[in-house]
Design an enzyme around this catalytic site. Structure first.
Site, short mmCIF file in Angstrom:
data_model
loop_
_atom_site.label_atom_id
_atom_site.label_comp_id
_atom_site.label_asym_id
_atom_site.label_seq_id
_atom_site.Cartn_x
_atom_site.Cartn_y
_atom_site.Cartn_z
N ASP A 131 9.19 15.46 11.14
CA ASP A 131 8.88 15.25 9.73
C ASP A 131 7.21 15.30 9.55
O ASP A 131 6.75 14.22 8.50
CB ASP A 131 9.31 13.81 9.28
CG ASP A 131 9.23 13.86 7.87
OD1 ASP A 131 9.39 14.86 7.11
OD2 ASP A 131 9.59 12.74 7.23
N GLY A 168 8.10 3.93 0.82
CA GLY A 168 8.88 5.20 0.93
C GLY A 168 10.23 5.04 0.66
O GLY A 168 10.74 4.01 0.02
N SER A 169 11.08 5.89 1.13
CA SER A 169 12.59 5.83 0.69
C SER A 169 13.32 4.48 1.41
O SER A 169 14.40 4.26 0.98
CB SER A 169 13.38 7.07 0.98
OG SER A 169 12.81 7.79 2.00
N TYR A 170 12.90 4.15 2.70
CA TYR A 170 13.20 3.11 3.49
C TYR A 170 12.57 1.78 3.64
O TYR A 170 13.21 0.98 4.07
CB TYR A 170 13.49 3.78 4.89
CG TYR A 170 14.54 4.90 4.94
CD1 TYR A 170 15.83 4.75 5.03
CD2 TYR A 170 14.07 6.30 4.77
CE1 TYR A 170 16.50 6.02 4.90
CE2 TYR A 170 14.78 7.40 4.89
CZ TYR A 170 16.24 7.14 4.85
OH TYR A 170 17.06 8.08 4.84
N VAL A 230 0.61 -1.37 -0.11
CA VAL A 230 -0.06 0.12 0.19
C VAL A 230 0.88 1.25 0.06
O VAL A 230 0.39 2.24 -0.22
CB VAL A 230 -0.83 -0.07 1.37
CG1 VAL A 230 -2.08 -1.14 0.97
CG2 VAL A 230 0.02 -0.21 2.41
N GLY A 231 2.13 1.26 0.37
CA GLY A 231 2.77 2.47 0.23
C GLY A 231 4.41 1.98 0.27
O GLY A 231 4.79 0.74 0.48
N VAL A 234 8.83 -0.69 3.12
CA VAL A 234 7.50 -0.96 2.07
C VAL A 234 6.49 -1.15 3.08
O VAL A 234 6.81 -1.78 4.12
CB VAL A 234 7.82 -2.16 1.34
CG1 VAL A 234 6.73 -2.50 0.36
CG2 VAL A 234 8.97 -2.28 0.42
N VAL A 235 5.22 -0.71 2.78
CA VAL A 235 4.04 -0.81 3.79
C VAL A 235 3.13 -1.89 3.06
O VAL A 235 2.91 -1.72 1.93
CB VAL A 235 3.58 0.53 3.94
CG1 VAL A 235 2.41 0.16 5.09
CG2 VAL A 235 4.57 1.36 4.69
N1 LIG Z 1 -0.58 2.50 9.07
C1 LIG Z 1 -0.77 2.20 7.73
N2 LIG Z 1 -2.16 2.07 6.97
C2 LIG Z 1 -1.95 2.41 5.76
N3 LIG Z 1 -0.92 2.88 4.84
C3 LIG Z 1 0.14 3.15 5.49
C4 LIG Z 1 0.35 3.00 6.85
N4 LIG Z 1 1.56 3.43 7.18
C5 LIG Z 1 1.99 3.70 5.98
N5 LIG Z 1 1.28 3.63 4.73
C6 LIG Z 1 1.70 4.08 3.68
O1 LIG Z 1 2.75 4.01 3.27
C7 LIG Z 1 3.53 5.10 3.01
C8 LIG Z 1 4.88 5.18 3.71
O2 LIG Z 1 4.79 4.96 4.93
P1 LIG Z 1 5.71 5.72 5.77
O3 LIG Z 1 5.44 5.21 7.50
O4 LIG Z 1 5.54 7.27 5.73
O5 LIG Z 1 7.19 5.42 5.63
P2 LIG Z 1 8.32 5.95 4.84
O6 LIG Z 1 9.42 6.44 6.23
O7 LIG Z 1 9.03 5.03 3.88
O8 LIG Z 1 7.90 7.43 4.23
C9 LIG Z 1 2.55 6.28 3.71
O9 LIG Z 1 2.73 7.56 2.90
C10 LIG Z 1 1.03 5.44 3.58
O10 LIG Z 1 0.80 5.54 2.18
#
Ligand SMILES: Nc1ncnc2c1ncn2[C@@H]1O[C@H](COP(=O)(O)OP(=O)(O)O)[C@@H](O)[C@H]1O
Ligand SMILES: [Mg+2]
Length: 341
Positions: A164, A17-19, A14-15, A21-22
């Protein structure tokens, strides 16, 4: 606790980021829906970020409706999985701490280490996606503003500086009222850059106050960074500045396009000719710069206008702290509601 049986079933990504995968995931035993963030610990930067997130979220003793809840954090090495606990003396955990402190990998680089963060699943996307796919609504803005104020006061009361805050890191859980009307709940997430302040920094005997904890690592995302963060000497007031940028952009729908991702993002900025410049950076060049608030609306509630102006002051001491901010947002919201009835 060491186990080789996976407790969660990953459904979909679902997501990213740079570090990490979610994933959306299911708890195998109960069928509950969760979010699982997987961070590969193959570089000191990744380890530091994962530990920061773990330390902040696991230091919170009680839950808050507007802060993401960490159900558990699992450390995996090859086929073995171990639940992480704060201050653990497990050799695997200590290897990660040592890696982060030394800034170099101190464990066998042939082993694959991962940290898995199991959290509430937010089904409404992030604040950018949620708000920009809907018509502006004063009711939603007011509710989001209150939720953000309450979340930040809670974090600062728990000595956590987020560092952040931005709409990408604010997620939405779409609930419904008894009458069936949508009632979105915000959840502040992504604590990878956060800092838990344990003492005031001046006197170790003095009770910790987040506003007296001075930090020097310039970090964050440029459009939301306070002027003093660019210079590397700041406190929790940097979170207030970031929230000022977010609230102003939300109320007036001010957006810009991110050069890297080409995504439209909520955030207020300064226009200099053809260029858009982050407000913190512009203030650093010209601390006396007058902000044009409102920038797009014909008029704005005087209390709101004054509050945004103070949150975005060049001088951090002129910004309200999170506790005052929470109260003032409630006062503004009460006035908005009066107006509706
Ligand atoms: N608890 C969650 N439920 C649904 N989507 C999530 C959740 N946590 C993160 N995501 C998705 O994953 C993306 C990256 O997560 P994040 O925690 O911001 O990590 P990063 O440090 O890689 O930016 C978020 O912008 C969101 O789209
Ligand atoms: Mg993020």
């Amino acid at each position: 606790m060491v186990s080789s049986q996976p407790k969660y079933e990953l459904i979909q990504e679902v997501g990213r980021g740079s570090y990490g995968v979610v994933y959306e995931a299911l708890v195998k035993r109960t069928g509950a829906r969760m979010a699982v963030k997987k961070i590969r610990c193959h570089s000191p930067e990744n380890v530091e970020l994962a530990l920061r997130e773990f330390w902040a979220l696991s230091s919170i003793q009680s839950q808050h409706p507007n802060v993401i809840h960490l159900e558990e954090c699992v450390l995996q090495r090859d086929d073995l999985a171990q639940r992480m606990s704060h201050g653990s003396s497990s050799p695997l955990y200590l290897e990660l701490v040592e890696t982060s402190l030394k800034g170099e990998i101190t464990f066998d680089p042939c082993c694959a280490y991962y940290l898995w963060f199991v959290m509430d699943f937010c089904d409404g996307g992030d604040m950018n996606a949620y708000l920009l796919s809907r018509k502006p609504s004063r009711k939603t803005n007011t509710s989001f503003m209150l939720q953000l104020g309450s979340a930040l006061a809670f974090l600062h009361r728990n000595q956590i500086i987020h560092r952040d805050l931005k709409p990408d890191n604010i997620l939405i859980s779409q609930g419904r009222t008894f009458a069936g009307t949508p009632e979105p709940t915000l959840k502040v997430a992504d604590f990878g850059l956060s800092k838990v302040c344990s003492t005031s920094g001046l006197n170790p005997e003095e009770p910790a106050s987040v506003n007296k904890c001075f930090l020097s690592t310039a970090c964050g995302t440029d459009f939301y960074m306070a002027p003093e963060v660019w210079e590397g000497h700041y406190t929790a007031k940097a979170d207030i500045f970031a929230l000022g940028i977010i609230i102003w952009a939300m109320v007036e729908r001010i957006t810009f396009v991110d050069v890297e991702t080409q995504k439209e993002l909520l955030g207020s900025y300064v226009q200099q000719g053809e260029e858009i410049v982050p407000l913190g950076e512009a203030l650093l060049e010209n601390p006396k710069m007058e902000l044009l608030i409102p920038a797009r609306m014909k008029s704005m509630n005087a209390g709101m206008k004054q509050l945004i102006r103070e949150m975005l002051s060049f001088n951090p001491q002129e910004r309200p702290d999170a506790f005052e901010l929470e109260l003032r947002l409630v006062r503004i919201a009460c006035r908005e509601l009066d107006w509706d009835t």
